[in-house]
Design an enzyme around this catalytic site. Structure first.
Site, PDB file in Angstrom:
ATOM      1  N   HIS A   1       0.875  -1.177   0.000  1.00  0.00           N
ATOM      2  CA  HIS A   1       0.000   0.000   0.000  1.00  0.00           C
ATOM      3  C   HIS A   1       0.910   1.224   0.000  1.00  0.00           C
ATOM      4  O   HIS A   1       1.985   1.177   0.600  1.00  0.00           O
ATOM      5  CB  HIS A   1      -0.828   0.111   1.285  1.00  0.00           C
TER       6      HIS A   1
ATOM      7  N   ASP B   1       2.244   2.025   3.401  1.00  0.00           N
ATOM      8  CA  ASP B   1       3.170   1.086   4.061  1.00  0.00           C
ATOM      9  C   ASP B   1       4.595   1.599   4.003  1.00  0.00           C
ATOM     10  O   ASP B   1       5.428   1.228   4.824  1.00  0.00           O
ATOM     11  CB  ASP B   1       3.212  -0.283   3.353  1.00  0.00           C
TER      12      ASP B   1
HETATM   13  C1  XLS Z   1      -7.709  -6.561   4.300  1.00  0.00           C
HETATM   14  C2  XLS Z   1      -7.281  -6.735   2.916  1.00  0.00           C
HETATM   15  C3  XLS Z   1      -6.079  -5.890   2.518  1.00  0.00           C
HETATM   16  C4  XLS Z   1      -5.964  -5.840   1.016  1.00  0.00           C
HETATM   17  C5  XLS Z   1      -5.109  -4.725   0.515  1.00  0.00           C
HETATM   18  O1  XLS Z   1      -8.439  -7.368   4.864  1.00  0.00           O
HETATM   19  O2  XLS Z   1      -7.047  -8.079   2.688  1.00  0.00           O
HETATM   20  O3  XLS Z   1      -4.918  -6.361   3.113  1.00  0.00           O
HETATM   21  O4  XLS Z   1      -5.471  -7.031   0.502  1.00  0.00           O
HETATM   22  O5  XLS Z   1      -5.579  -3.491   0.932  1.00  0.00           O
END
Ligand code: XLS
Ligand code: NI
Ligand code: NI
Length: 460
Positions: free
Chosen positions: A112, A115
């Site tokens: 993300h 991150d």
């Molecule tokens: C959360 C989601 C997240 C997505 C990316 O539950 O799985 O991690 O994969 O934003």
């Protein structure tokens, strides 16, 4: 260069070193160069199973849970702290990611925007911080040949998103979300990201009492159209993916499950532009099996990528456990094979180690176990696919539709009267005589035999 992780390179040992994982510390099923053929296409295992490290879980997660502080011990910590407000620290962590991938022999990663680098006071400052880390990532990708499976924007972490990003009732927050996605798509284009993911963590509602659901859905659909158009405008050719999840953090999320998300895409005419990223734990939360979600996405031609993790029947939240269930991975891989693999997708470990597995070596063990779980499932599924075991069962089960008025019906002909003429004078016994036992226990026993016959000999 000095090593950042005190952990050796991981190799394929193929069951030759015994059963105890902690003794062998190698892959028993993941053999990167072994070739497999699906639908006439031959590729090495590493090009079929494109495993990816999730930056947020592996590089950032401190292993907090709703009742306790983080337990993680990480080699990049300074005095036990992961100081993500400090740009030098954020940049240093990139080196750890690339060494981690190299040691595991794994080629992809995902992140993300939030991150990677700290926020500034404005989006312009935030983008500038992010771009510095992306510059370094771009450089490292060039040096190592590692690839970005997908990137995404966090429209859920910051407090401004408390009522959503694209579905927020607050116009300035909406504008922020649009601008944030614009920049993320530019990063996707620049890093050659294979896919771009939208997970609508807060795109849903807490309460119907104060929510204009129709207006919110219209907003998010128009938001996706702007994203699609901008991706086209800048020449980004990766897949755009929505990631279904029913709830958590919100009470109800609009992308509840695969079938709901498909109908959303079709309602707004977006089904040609977006595919789906399917996650195991989200399937559980939606009351489905992981293979169910993969099946429905595949049949709609929308299976884009997989978030490889697991939920737990006893825990009601998204625990993002690393996969360890070979029964489940075999059935998900079966759908993967019928899909011809995931050309622009892969298997992203949207998964975190347990709180009690807090040491750096656990990050290795977890990815190795996850890769082996999917490599094992892939081998089982390949054997079932090559034998045509399940396809034969399905073919035979519907065989009575292959002829006469029933074949015509499948070609769009016939009426209720056609079938009345055919059936009206048959006796009940005659009809039940044509109904066959499903032998489901036998089918499941055969599936167990496949698992044993493919994996058992590994350790002989
Ligand atoms: C959360 C989601 C997240 C997505 C990316 O539950 O799985 O991690 O994969 O934003
Ligand atoms: Ni999730
Ligand atoms: Ni996910």
């Amino acid at each position: 260069m000095t090593e950042l992780f005190d952990f050796p390179k991981v190799d394929y040992v193929g069951g030759k070193k015994g059963l105890d994982f902690l003794d062998t510390k190698g892959y028993n099923y993941y053999n990167p160069d072994e070739e497999f053929t699906i639908n006439g296409e031959t590729k090495p295992m590493k090009d079929w199973l494109k495993f990816s490290v999730a930056y947020w879980h592996t590089m950032d997660q401190r292993l907090v849970d709703p009742f306790g502080e983080g337990t993680a011990v990480r080699p990049w910590d300074v005095d036990g702290v992961d100081d993500m407000e400090d740009m030098d620290h954020a940049l240093a962590k990139v080196d750890y990611l690339f060494e981690f991938m190299d040691k595991l022999g794994l080629e992809y990663f995902a992140f993300h925007d939030r991150d990677l680098a700290p926020q500034g006071r404005t989006l312009a400052e935030t983008n500038a911080n992010l771009d510095k880390v992306v510059d370094k990532i771009e450089q490292k990708m060039k040096e190592t040949g590692k690839k970005l499976l997908w990137n995404t924007s966090s429209l859920f972490t910051d407090k401004r998103f408390l009522a959503g990003g694209a579905t927020t009732p607050f116009a300035d927050v909406f504008a922020y979300s649009a601008a944030q996605i614009k920049h993320s798509l530019e990063i996707a284009k620049r890093l050659g990201s294979q896919s771009y993911v939208f997970w609508g963590g807060r795109e849903g509602y807490e309460s119907l009492l104060n929510t204009d659901t129709k207006r919110e859905l219209d907003h998010i659909a128009a938001f996706f159209k702007m994203a699609r158009d901008y991706a086209k405008e800048i020449g980004y050719t990766g897949q755009l993916l929505l990631e279904p999840k029913p709830k958590e953090p919100t009470d109800h999320q609009y992308d509840t499950d695969v079938q709901t998300t498909i109908s959303f895409l079709q309602t707004y005419g977006l089904e040609k532009d977006f595919k789906l990223n399917i996650e195991g734990n989200h399937a559980y939360l939606a009351g489905h099996k992981y293979e169910h979600e993969a099946r429905f996405a595949r049949e709609a031609g929308l299976l884009g990528s997989l978030d490889a993790n697991m939920g737990d029947k006893q825990t009601g939240w998204d625990i993002d456990e690393f996969p360890n269930d070979i029964y489940e991975s075999s059935l998900v891989m079966y759908e993967f094979i019928l899909n011809g693999g995931l050309p622009k997708g892969g298997l992203n470990f949207d998964a975190k180690v347990r709180r009690a597995s807090f040491k750096p070596e656990d990050l290795f063990y977890a990815h190795m176990a996850g890769m082996d779980t999917y490599a094992a499932g892939f081998r089982v599924a390949m054997k079932m696919y090559e034998d045509g075991f399940l396809e034969k069962i399905k073919h035979d089960r519907y065989a009575s539709f292959d002829k006469g008025i029933f074949a015509d019906f499948e070609n769009g002909e016939g009426s209720l009267k056609t079938f009345e003429d055919y059936i009206l004078h048959k006796t009940n016994d005659e009809i039940f005589d044509k109904v066959e036992s499903q032998h489901l226990e036998a089918i499941k026993a055969t599936l167990n035999n496949y698992i044993y016959s493919v994996l058992g000999p590994t350790f002989n």
